[in-house]
Design an enzyme around this catalytic site. Structure first.
Site, PDB file in Angstrom:
ATOM      1  N   GLU A  48      82.259  28.038   9.351  1.00  0.00           N
ATOM      2  CA  GLU A  48      82.153  28.749  10.741  1.00  0.00           C
ATOM      3  C   GLU A  48      80.827  28.309  11.176  1.00  0.00           C
ATOM      4  OE1 GLU A  48      82.590  32.966  10.378  1.00  0.00           O
ATOM      5  OE2 GLU A  48      84.876  32.591   9.713  1.00  0.00           O
ATOM      6  N   HIS A  73      75.475  19.064   5.789  1.00  0.00           N
ATOM      7  CA  HIS A  73      75.693  19.476   4.601  1.00  0.00           C
ATOM      8  C   HIS A  73      76.007  20.898   4.624  1.00  0.00           C
ATOM      9  CE1 HIS A  73      75.076  18.905   0.292  1.00  0.00           C
ATOM     10  NE2 HIS A  73      74.516  19.780   0.352  1.00  0.00           N
ATOM     11  N   GLU A 121       0.867  -1.118  -0.101  1.00  0.00           N
ATOM     12  CA  GLU A 121       0.138   0.205  -0.198  1.00  0.00           C
ATOM     13  C   GLU A 121       0.999   1.258  -0.021  1.00  0.00           C
ATOM     14  OE1 GLU A 121      -3.282   1.993   3.009  1.00  0.00           O
ATOM     15  OE2 GLU A 121      -2.131   0.236   3.771  1.00  0.00           O
ATOM     16  N   ASN A 161      16.365  -1.699   7.642  1.00  0.00           N
ATOM     17  CA  ASN A 161      17.788  -1.818   7.568  1.00  0.00           C
ATOM     18  C   ASN A 161      18.584  -2.547   8.685  1.00  0.00           C
ATOM     19  OD1 ASN A 161      17.180  -0.964   4.742  1.00  0.00           O
ATOM     20  ND2 ASN A 161      17.832   1.046   5.220  1.00  0.00           N
TER      21      ASN A 161
END
Length: 1009
Positions: free
Chosen positions: A975, A912, A191, A290
């Site tokens: 330095e 570095h 329905e 669900n």
């Protein structure tokens, strides 16, 4: 101990579940299988490629990875028995069993169950024969226009027809054309109910039911509920159509009866139960069940959950939900809008790039990914429903506006989305009552409350000339009553800039008012004026009385410090102009100075005059757009421990240190006649403010070594890699104001100032030639670096020293950096001790340096070994003999092998001669000069397998001078290396710095005493 959790699924719902679970302190990692682009390496959340259909493999995966909980998102795995299989193998899993999941997986089972237990639902009948179904449609005395595939159809297996012919057509499409595949072998015809459709979800442990706030989904593709049915184009929560009384009724007559009925039938239901309901004239009726969170309902429900989702799930599984009921936010609303691919729910393209996520994040929105993937480093579409944009606000209308703003910010080709999500709720609320001014966002009552709260604050600033009473149309000031005879009025106006952003992020509003007053009154001091009264302007989108009162209380307190009255102001509430929580400020100061006492006195300024600098309290209120960018790019945030601060102060609190107000302390000096000029160091820094009070023919030369620079400036320079000029043009660098005085009077003026303020003689006035700089700041970069080294030294000395870390230094030559390391580690305060020096060459100067210092040495000639690995193994053996904990490479000319680097990960330091990541490799100085950059330097970093690519520990900048050669530049960088390498070693040895699991630097400065 924190747990690992696995979420099954790859949609927006699963992203929301993972997002909420990751907020739990009980969880250290959330795996999502298969997941999407939104769950790929997102904080605690990451994806897993484990198959979710092979339950045996999944069980083994969970055991191998110590998964403590599996949370199942979609319906298909539930129907396939994933909970049964994992639970049976001893893996905790949240969700109903396959039998319990029949409430969703079989519409015919669900409808029959509802009838058996007297739970209200639409009239219905199930069919396996299309002719019988059509006969039922045409013969019953009610509108049998809803046709459902009995099996799972990804939320799209329902067709609502407008007439009987359409219903029969739907039967044929589902059963004969196989529109929904095997899910349509049985159809349910029911329905057509009339009313408002809503979703009510709950947690249940099989006995207790804990309802969530009601939500409403929007199934149709287009605005106005037009177009084809989809999996859902948006949702909102809570749904105002369900009152508290109706919610209780649904809980008792539907949710509880369903849970009780499943228990009676020997199939206890544990997990999330989702009831799709129609609110009919006869009461609420069940449309469908669900057996999990809905999508997109999950994306609006979970943001309103105040409880720990992990704790709620564990209580549910343990059948103890009644003692751990979830708590929900009752003063917020959430709205989510789905963005789908062009062509959805039919065929659609994939692989389209998606942009705009950062803009949505800036707006404070949550974007939950669904059909997305990562391709070539970009997020692309990978499904029909691509993502959802969720807004959490005070009410639904505001949430809808924000969500739509988020959707407008996100872009991918052909994106489709609705702009009317929540329109039913908004219509419902609008029809409930007439509009008021408050509905538009302006709360007059709140404004009146604020005025009453700040009246006494303003009154406390009264001074000769005015009584500072608020409430009139204008404020009055009597200059004669203030003691003025022949005055000139001086006015100034200013704001606080984006320092406001930090105050708002840190939720610290009590000091920003002083910044506003200081910026204005310090400006008018430049004319020698005494500040008499102050007006403020406070603008916001939504008036928060508590916040605004804190801000204005700060303004009033600052006015008292400045000696001026808070005579009036404006509070502007402007909905839509500002985001919630945001506000803006402007201030207006009016002062006076007697004729003949005005500053600057340009005609008196002369070559050789002394420049006196008065200390700032920090960054003050200028340059904050750059500050925020630097913090954003750094490893810190505004909640991190402060830089150079003390105690429990955060970086945000340090940056919010209010601007100093100089009027009361400096006015007597300015009025003494001994000062020729005063400059407020505001926007434009040292370079642009001092010239404003000098004749065009004069400039100043300053020496940055002559004053104390707060550590925050050193940190900003280093983190932002800012040039000397950028620092001097943007920030005050520790000088909040300067005075120009005659050299003969400078010492006495300085002494007078130092009674109240920290001050120094920082430079002198010089004649300038056309085209030359107005302001020259010498040694600024060196002072900033020296300042940073002093801070690190103080930090390390302040820590409680335990046993020293044993260090080995690897060299190949002269060992000049070795000498610097030896000198540093010989100090009693050092956290490191060099116990061994290894060289791959015999007879080098570095070995003699070590021997002179009494340090054991070892020569391991690389030429005697057949490979790098063999050589490194020999080195490693010697290191173990000496119980070495850290390694420093000081001119070691060998590339270490991968296994060696991995073993000593986070324990090898190298230096570095450039500011990495720029100019890697052996010819750094040559590359620097070829590139024409103005700044070089050195970098101490952890060693990684890739050369010069390890995490950076410490850097020191060195200016590149005009005419530099590789040799002259190398000398100055060397330095710097002699300072930087020892500093970095002490940081690592003291455990102030270490290498984190992610390969990034971890700072542990909060441990300082």
């Amino acid at each position: 101990m924190a747990d690992q959790v696995l979420v099954i699924g790859g949609g927006g719902r699963e992203h929301a579940l993972a997002w909420k679970l990751a907020q739990s302190p009980h969880i250290k990692r959330v795996l999502v299988a298969p997941g999407n682009a939104g769950t790929a390496n997102n904080g605690k959340i990451t994806n897993s490629a484990i198959s979710i259909s092979n339950h045996a493999a999944l069980v083994q995966f969970c055991k191998d990875n110590e998964i403590k909980l599996v949370v199942v998102g979609p319906e298909v795995p539930l129907a396939a028995g994933i909970v049964d299989d994992l639970t049976g193998a001893g893996v905790r899993c949240f969700g109903p069993t396959a039998k319990a999941a029949q409430l969703e997986s079989s519409k015919s089972f669900s409808k029959a169950f509802l009838d058996r237990h007297g739970i209200p639902t639409a009239r219905w009948k199930a069919f396996t024969n299309p002719k019988e179904a059509c006969s039922f449609i045409t013969s019953v005395d009610f509108p049998a226009l809803v046709v459902k595939a009995s099996g799972l159809a990804a939320g799209k297996g329902v067709i609502v027809a407008t007439n009987k012919e359409g219903a029969c057509k739907a039967v044929h499409e589902i059963m004969q054309d196989k529109t929904f595949g095997a899910a349509g072998e049985t159809v349910v015809v029911e329905e057509l109910l009339v009313g408002e459709e809503v979703s009510l979800l709950c947690f249940t442990d099989g006995v207790t039911v804990a309802p969530m706030p009601p939500a409403q989904d929007h199934k149709r593709l287009m605005d106005g509920d037009e177009g084809p049915n989809t999996g859902g184009m948006g949702a909102y929560c809570p749904a105002p159509q369900i009152s508290k009384d109706l919610l209780l009724k649904i809980r008792d007559t539907i949710l509880q009866k369903t849970v009780d009925g499943m228990k009676e039938e020997g199939v206890p239901y544990i997990g999330v139960l989702y009831a799709g309901l129609m609110l009919t004239r006869d009461g609420p009726k069940v449309l469908e069940f669900n057996c999990r969170f809905g999508d997109p309902e999950c994306q609006v429900i979970l943001p309103l959950l105040k409880s720990d989702l992990y704790e709620v799930i564990q209580a549910t599984i343990n059948r103890k939900l009644s003692s751990s009921m979830p708590v929900w936010s009752e003063d917020s609303a959430a709205m989510t809008v789905v963005m789908a691919s062009e062509g959805y729910p039919g065929n659609y393209a994939k692989g389209l790039e998606i942009t705009g996520f950062s803009k949505a994040k800036e707006l404070g929105l949550e974007v939950f990914h669904a059909g997305t993937a990562v391709k070539d480093g970009k997020v692309v579409t990978n499904g029909g429903r691509v993502l959802t944009v969720t807004a959490i606000k005070k009410d639904l209308m505001a949430a809808l506006e924000e969500a739509n703003r988020g959707v407008a910010a996100i872009h991918f080709k052909g994106a489709i989305y609705r702009k009317d999500i929540g329109y039913r709720a908004i219509a419902f609320l609008s029809n409930s009552r007439g509009l008021t001014y408050k509905n538009s966002g302006v709360d007059i009552a709140a404004g009146n409350t604020l005025v009453q709260k700040i009246k006494p604050l303003a009154a406390a600033t009264s001074r000769p000339g005015c009584n500072a009473e608020l409430g009139g149309f204008a404020g009055l000031f009597d200059l004669k009553a203030a003691g003025y005879k022949d005055p000139i009025l001086v006015s100034g106006t200013d704001g606080v800039g984006t320092k406001l952003k930090i105050a708002q992020m840190c939720k610290k509003h009590d000091t920003i008012g002083q910044d506003l007053v200081a910026m204005c009154v310090n400006d008018i001091l430049a004319q020698g004026a005494e500040p008499l009264f102050f007006l403020d302007y406070f603008a916001c989108g939504k008036l928060d009385v508590e916040v605004s009162q804190a801000v204005i209380a700060g303004i009033a307190e600052a006015c008292k410090k400045a000696g001026c009255a808070l005579l009036g102001g404006e509070t502007a509430e402007m909905p839509g102009m500002y985001l919630p929580g945001e506000y803006d400020l402007a201030g207006f100061a009016v002062g006076a100075v007697e004729q003949g006492q005005m500053l600057p006195q340009l005609e008196r300024v002369a070559d050789g005059d002394v420049v006196i600098g008065i200390a700032s309290s920090g960054v003050h209120s200028n340059g904050f757009s750059l500050v925020r960018k630097i913090v954003e790019k750094s490893s810190l945030d505004f909640t991190s421990p402060s830089v150079g601060g003390s105690g429990d102060q955060t970086l945000g609190e340090l940056l919010l240190t209010p601007t100093k107000i100089y009027s009361k302390t400096l006015l007597p000096v300015l009025r003494s006649g001994r000062v020729k000029a005063y400059a407020h160091i505001t926007g434009g820094g040292l370079l642009e403010n001092i010239p404003r009070v000098l004749p065009e023919s004069f400039g100043v030369v300053l020496d940055a070594h002559s004053w104390r620079i707060p550590e925050i400036f050193s940190w900003l320079q280093k983190e932002g890699n800012l040039s000397e000029e950028e620092m001097a043009r943007t920030f005050n660098c520790g000088i909040g104001a300067v005075l120009v005085v005659e050299k003969a009077l400078a010492q006495q003026v300085l002494k007078d100032i130092q009674r109240h303020e920290e001050a120094w003689m920082i430079g002198k006035v010089v004649s300038r030639h056309t085209g030359s700089a107005h302001v020259e700041v010498n040694n600024l970069l060196q002072a900033l670096q020296a300042n940073r080294l002093q801070f690190l030294h103080n930090h390390i000395q302040g820590k409680t020293q335990t046993s020293k870390v044993k260090v080995a230094v690897l060299i190949s030559g002269t060992g000049t950096n070795l000498e610097a390391l030896i000198t540093s580690t010989k100090k009693p305060t050092s956290y490191a001790q060099i116990v061994l020096v290894i060289s791959n060459k015999s007879g080098v100067e570095g070995l003699r340096r070590a021997e002179r210092a009494g340090i054991p040495t070892k020569v391991i000639d690389h030429k005697l070994y057949g490979s790098r690995t063999e050589f490194d193994n020999a080195v490693d053996k010697v290191l173990e003999e000496f119980s070495v904990e850290l390694i420093c490479l000081a001119g070691f000319m060998r590339i270490l092998s991968g296994p060696f680097v991995k073993k000593w990960d986070g324990k090898i330091l190298n230096i570095h001669p450039s500011l990495l990541p720029s100019f890697k490799g052996a010819n750094a100085h040559k590359l620097v000069l070829q590139a024409g950059v103005r700044i070089s330097g050195c970098t101490v970093h952890f060693v990684a397998e890739e050369v010069d690519a390890g995490a950076i520990i410490f850097q020191e900048a060195v200016p590149v001078k005009i005419g530099d050669t590789e040799e002259t530049l190398s000398e100055r960088v060397k330095e710097a290396e002699h300072r930087a390498f020892p500093a970095a070693l002490q940081l690592v040895a003291s455990k102030a710095v270490c290498l984190g699991e992610s390969g990034k630097i971890f700072w542990n400065l909060e441990q300082r005493n």
